[in-house]
Design a protein around this motif. Structure first.
Motif, PDB file in Angstrom:
ATOM      1  N   GLN A   1       0.821  -1.219   0.000  1.00  0.00           N
ATOM      2  CA  GLN A   1       0.000   0.000   0.000  1.00  0.00           C
ATOM      3  C   GLN A   1       0.856   1.272   0.000  1.00  0.00           C
ATOM      4  OE1 GLN A   1      -1.926   1.191   3.849  1.00  0.00           O
ATOM      5  NE2 GLN A   1      -0.943  -0.681   4.594  1.00  0.00           N
ATOM      6  N   TRP A   2       2.128   1.147   0.402  1.00  0.00           N
ATOM      7  CA  TRP A   2       2.961   2.343   0.516  1.00  0.00           C
ATOM      8  C   TRP A   2       3.796   2.614  -0.725  1.00  0.00           C
ATOM      9  CZ3 TRP A   2       0.825   5.015   3.920  1.00  0.00           C
ATOM     10  CH2 TRP A   2       0.354   4.467   5.106  1.00  0.00           C
ATOM     11  N   ILE A   3       3.806   1.692  -1.679  1.00  0.00           N
ATOM     12  CA  ILE A   3       4.664   1.871  -2.864  1.00  0.00           C
ATOM     13  C   ILE A   3       4.214   3.096  -3.654  1.00  0.00           C
ATOM     14  CG2 ILE A   3       5.402   0.830  -5.062  1.00  0.00           C
ATOM     15  CD1 ILE A   3       5.136  -1.924  -3.596  1.00  0.00           C
ATOM     16  N   GLU A   4       2.914   3.187  -3.916  1.00  0.00           N
ATOM     17  CA  GLU A   4       2.396   4.311  -4.710  1.00  0.00           C
ATOM     18  C   GLU A   4       2.531   5.621  -3.929  1.00  0.00           C
ATOM     19  OE1 GLU A   4       1.892   5.993  -7.829  1.00  0.00           O
ATOM     20  OE2 GLU A   4       2.052   3.822  -7.946  1.00  0.00           O
ATOM     21  N   ALA A   5       2.256   5.561  -2.614  1.00  0.00           N
ATOM     22  CA  ALA A   5       2.363   6.768  -1.781  1.00  0.00           C
ATOM     23  C   ALA A   5       3.789   7.311  -1.832  1.00  0.00           C
ATOM     24  CB  ALA A   5       1.969   6.440  -0.345  1.00  0.00           C
ATOM     25  N   ASN A   6       4.746   6.418  -1.828  1.00  0.00           N
ATOM     26  CA  ASN A   6       6.145   6.852  -1.877  1.00  0.00           C
ATOM     27  C   ASN A   6       6.488   7.403  -3.263  1.00  0.00           C
ATOM     28  OD1 ASN A   6       8.824   7.136  -0.875  1.00  0.00           O
ATOM     29  ND2 ASN A   6       9.370   5.340  -2.071  1.00  0.00           N
ATOM     30  N   ARG A   7       5.983   6.707  -4.328  1.00  0.00           N
ATOM     31  CA  ARG A   7       6.273   7.182  -5.698  1.00  0.00           C
ATOM     32  C   ARG A   7       5.743   8.595  -5.907  1.00  0.00           C
ATOM     33  NH1 ARG A   7       5.171   1.545  -8.931  1.00  0.00           N
ATOM     34  NH2 ARG A   7       7.235   0.726  -8.495  1.00  0.00           N
ATOM     35  N   SER A   8       4.570   8.872  -5.349  1.00  0.00           N
ATOM     36  CA  SER A   8       3.964  10.201  -5.547  1.00  0.00           C
ATOM     37  C   SER A   8       4.427  11.197  -4.477  1.00  0.00           C
ATOM     38  CB  SER A   8       2.442  10.090  -5.545  1.00  0.00           C
ATOM     39  OG  SER A   8       2.015   9.597  -4.297  1.00  0.00           O
ATOM     40  N   ARG A   9       5.353  10.737  -3.612  1.00  0.00           N
ATOM     41  CA  ARG A   9       5.909  11.580  -2.536  1.00  0.00           C
ATOM     42  C   ARG A   9       4.810  12.107  -1.620  1.00  0.00           C
ATOM     43  NH1 ARG A   9       8.763  11.888  -7.040  1.00  0.00           N
ATOM     44  NH2 ARG A   9      11.037  12.045  -7.000  1.00  0.00           N
ATOM     45  N   ALA A  10       3.724  11.326  -1.489  1.00  0.00           N
ATOM     46  CA  ALA A  10       2.572  11.763  -0.692  1.00  0.00           C
ATOM     47  C   ALA A  10       2.939  11.834   0.781  1.00  0.00           C
ATOM     48  CB  ALA A  10       1.413  10.788  -0.889  1.00  0.00           C
ATOM     49  N   LYS A  11       2.488  12.893   1.434  1.00  0.00           N
ATOM     50  CA  LYS A  11       2.684  13.005   2.886  1.00  0.00           C
ATOM     51  C   LYS A  11       1.330  13.207   3.549  1.00  0.00           C
ATOM     52  CE  LYS A  11       7.377  14.857   2.813  1.00  0.00           C
ATOM     53  NZ  LYS A  11       8.135  16.083   2.739  1.00  0.00           N
ATOM     54  N   SER A  12       0.275  12.763   2.865  1.00  0.00           N
ATOM     55  CA  SER A  12      -1.085  13.027   3.349  1.00  0.00           C
ATOM     56  C   SER A  12      -1.470  12.093   4.491  1.00  0.00           C
ATOM     57  CB  SER A  12      -2.083  12.892   2.204  1.00  0.00           C
ATOM     58  OG  SER A  12      -1.831  11.703   1.504  1.00  0.00           O
ATOM     59  N   ASP A  13      -0.864  10.921   4.570  1.00  0.00           N
ATOM     60  CA  ASP A  13      -1.200   9.990   5.646  1.00  0.00           C
ATOM     61  C   ASP A  13      -0.241  10.216   6.809  1.00  0.00           C
ATOM     62  OD1 ASP A  13      -1.500   7.789   7.377  1.00  0.00           O
ATOM     63  OD2 ASP A  13      -2.307   6.593   5.730  1.00  0.00           O
ATOM     64  N   LYS A  14      -0.727  10.896   7.831  1.00  0.00           N
ATOM     65  CA  LYS A  14       0.143  11.319   8.948  1.00  0.00           C
ATOM     66  C   LYS A  14      -0.064  10.422  10.159  1.00  0.00           C
ATOM     67  CE  LYS A  14       1.572  15.452   7.296  1.00  0.00           C
ATOM     68  NZ  LYS A  14       2.935  15.837   7.147  1.00  0.00           N
ATOM     69  N   ARG A  15      -0.176   9.134   9.967  1.00  0.00           N
ATOM     70  CA  ARG A  15      -0.547   8.258  11.083  1.00  0.00           C
ATOM     71  C   ARG A  15       0.511   8.195  12.190  1.00  0.00           C
ATOM     72  NH1 ARG A  15      -1.883   2.689   8.373  1.00  0.00           N
ATOM     73  NH2 ARG A  15      -2.764   4.044   6.784  1.00  0.00           N
ATOM     74  N   LEU A  16       1.732   8.631  11.906  1.00  0.00           N
ATOM     75  CA  LEU A  16       2.768   8.633  12.962  1.00  0.00           C
ATOM     76  C   LEU A  16       2.978  10.041  13.549  1.00  0.00           C
ATOM     77  CD1 LEU A  16       3.294   5.714  12.079  1.00  0.00           C
ATOM     78  CD2 LEU A  16       5.726   6.202  12.065  1.00  0.00           C
ATOM     79  N   GLU A  17       2.045  10.960  13.218  1.00  0.00           N
ATOM     80  CA  GLU A  17       2.173  12.339  13.721  1.00  0.00           C
ATOM     81  C   GLU A  17       2.224  12.343  15.250  1.00  0.00           C
ATOM     82  OE1 GLU A  17      -0.879  15.114  12.400  1.00  0.00           O
ATOM     83  OE2 GLU A  17       0.780  16.508  12.046  1.00  0.00           O
ATOM     84  N   GLY A  18       3.138  13.128  15.814  1.00  0.00           N
ATOM     85  CA  GLY A  18       3.273  13.210  17.275  1.00  0.00           C
ATOM     86  C   GLY A  18       4.225  12.176  17.848  1.00  0.00           C
ATOM     87  N   LEU A  19       4.655  11.208  17.016  1.00  0.00           N
ATOM     88  CA  LEU A  19       5.610  10.197  17.497  1.00  0.00           C
ATOM     89  C   LEU A  19       7.042  10.613  17.136  1.00  0.00           C
ATOM     90  CD1 LEU A  19       3.960   6.743  16.703  1.00  0.00           C
ATOM     91  CD2 LEU A  19       3.576   8.285  18.624  1.00  0.00           C
TER      92      LEU A  19
END
Ligand code: CP
Length: 296
Positions: free
Chosen positions: A10-28
């Motif tokens: 699931q993260w391959i495409e997010a990385n290819r598009s340099r997406a930073k929209s999924d912030k599930r580790l925010e605050g860590l």
């Protein structure tokens, strides 16, 4: 392991598009503590954490109080006191990561410990093979190089045999671990024979930094017997995949026209899969701390 490979997809495409929209580790806070040099592993763990919104801090041992004589355990306790939420460790001593994991409160990821293990490398290699060959099961994988000192080889043998690949290992007898066949692999000292019908050829460099006091082969002779050339690659299947975890020593274990081969080489793809795999590992290992349902 299949679960982590599926999560990484699931993260391959997010990385290819340099997406930073999924912030599930925010605050860590993610601390990358590297006591040994790295390009691929350090940067991909840093990019992976940042893509997921974590605050990422890198500790380079050469610029730390390790240089003033601080022990590994004291360093670990210091990182723990800073309230890290996940720690990524690379260390030159086998077992160092386990030692730190026993001393801190948060998840610890092994980014390579001595000649012991490099588990995220094996995961990214398995993901690369699965995507390029359709499956890992049934693939004839030849791992050739300095098996004696290689944490990449050990982790790949464990991962690939668990995923039902046929694993052949090849090295000069001086660089072949004793009783390696007990790991469920077939050892060869003749590279040409090992390559027969291979689906995947994974090359490893000579780890001269770990050979102090031991036998160091001449690079010229090593290339003649164990270097992957285009002629030699012809012994493998016509569509066999070429892999290398890096860093490469061109002209020693692999020729440039093989490493840079447009259709056969998967070396840059391995690096790309490294970011996706490390995003998956960081996500899964922090689920309990984040109170994700089913993980708390
Ligand atoms: N494959 C690998 O571990 O490369 P680095 O040493 O550059 O991290």
């Amino acid at each position: 392991m299949m679960f982590l490979l599926d999560e990484a997809e699931q993260w391959i495409e997010a990385n290819r598009s340099r997406a930073k929209s999924d912030k599930r580790l925010e605050g860590l806070t993610q601390i990358n503590a590297f006591f040994e040099n790295s390009t691929r592993t350090l940067l991909s763990f840093e990019i992976a954490g940042k893509r997921l919104g974590a605050d990422v801090v890198n500790m380079h041992a050469a610029q730390s109080s390790v240089k003033k004589g601080e022990t590994l355990i004291d360093t670990a306790m210091t990182l723990n006191a800073m309230r890290a939420d996940v720690i990524v460790i690379r260390h030159m001593s086998s077992g160092a990561v386990r030692l730190i994991a026993d001393k801190v409160d948060c998840p610890v990821l092994n980014a390579g410990d001595g000649s012991h293990e490099h588990p995220t490398q094996a995961l990214l290699d398995a993901l690369t093979i699965r995507r390029r060959r359709g499956s890992v099961a049934g693939q004839r994988v030849v791992i050739c190089g300095d098996l004696l000192h290689s944490r990449v080889a050990r982790s790949n043998i464990l991962a690939l045999t668990a995923l039902a690949a046929e694993v052949r290992v090849c090295a000069p007898s001086t660089l072949m671990p004793a009783a390696i066949e007990r790991m469920g692999v077939t050892p060869f000292t003749d590279f040409d024979t090992a390559l027969d019908g291979a689906d995947v050829v994974m090359m490893l460099r000579l780890q001269t930094e770990r050979m102090s006091g031991g036998f160091v082969p001449s690079t010229r002779e090593y290339h003649m017997r164990y270097g992957l050339t285009l002629d030699r690659l012809a012994r493998a299947k016509p569509d066999a995949l070429v892999m290398h975890p890096g860093p490469m020593n061109r002209g020693v274990e692999i020729d440039s026209n093989v490493a840079d081969h447009a259709s056969r080489s998967a070396i840059t793809e391995q690096v790309e899969m490294g970011v996706a795999v490390r995003m998956a590992c960081l996500d899964v290992l922090t689920r309990r701390a984040r109170g994700v349902e089913g993980w708390a």
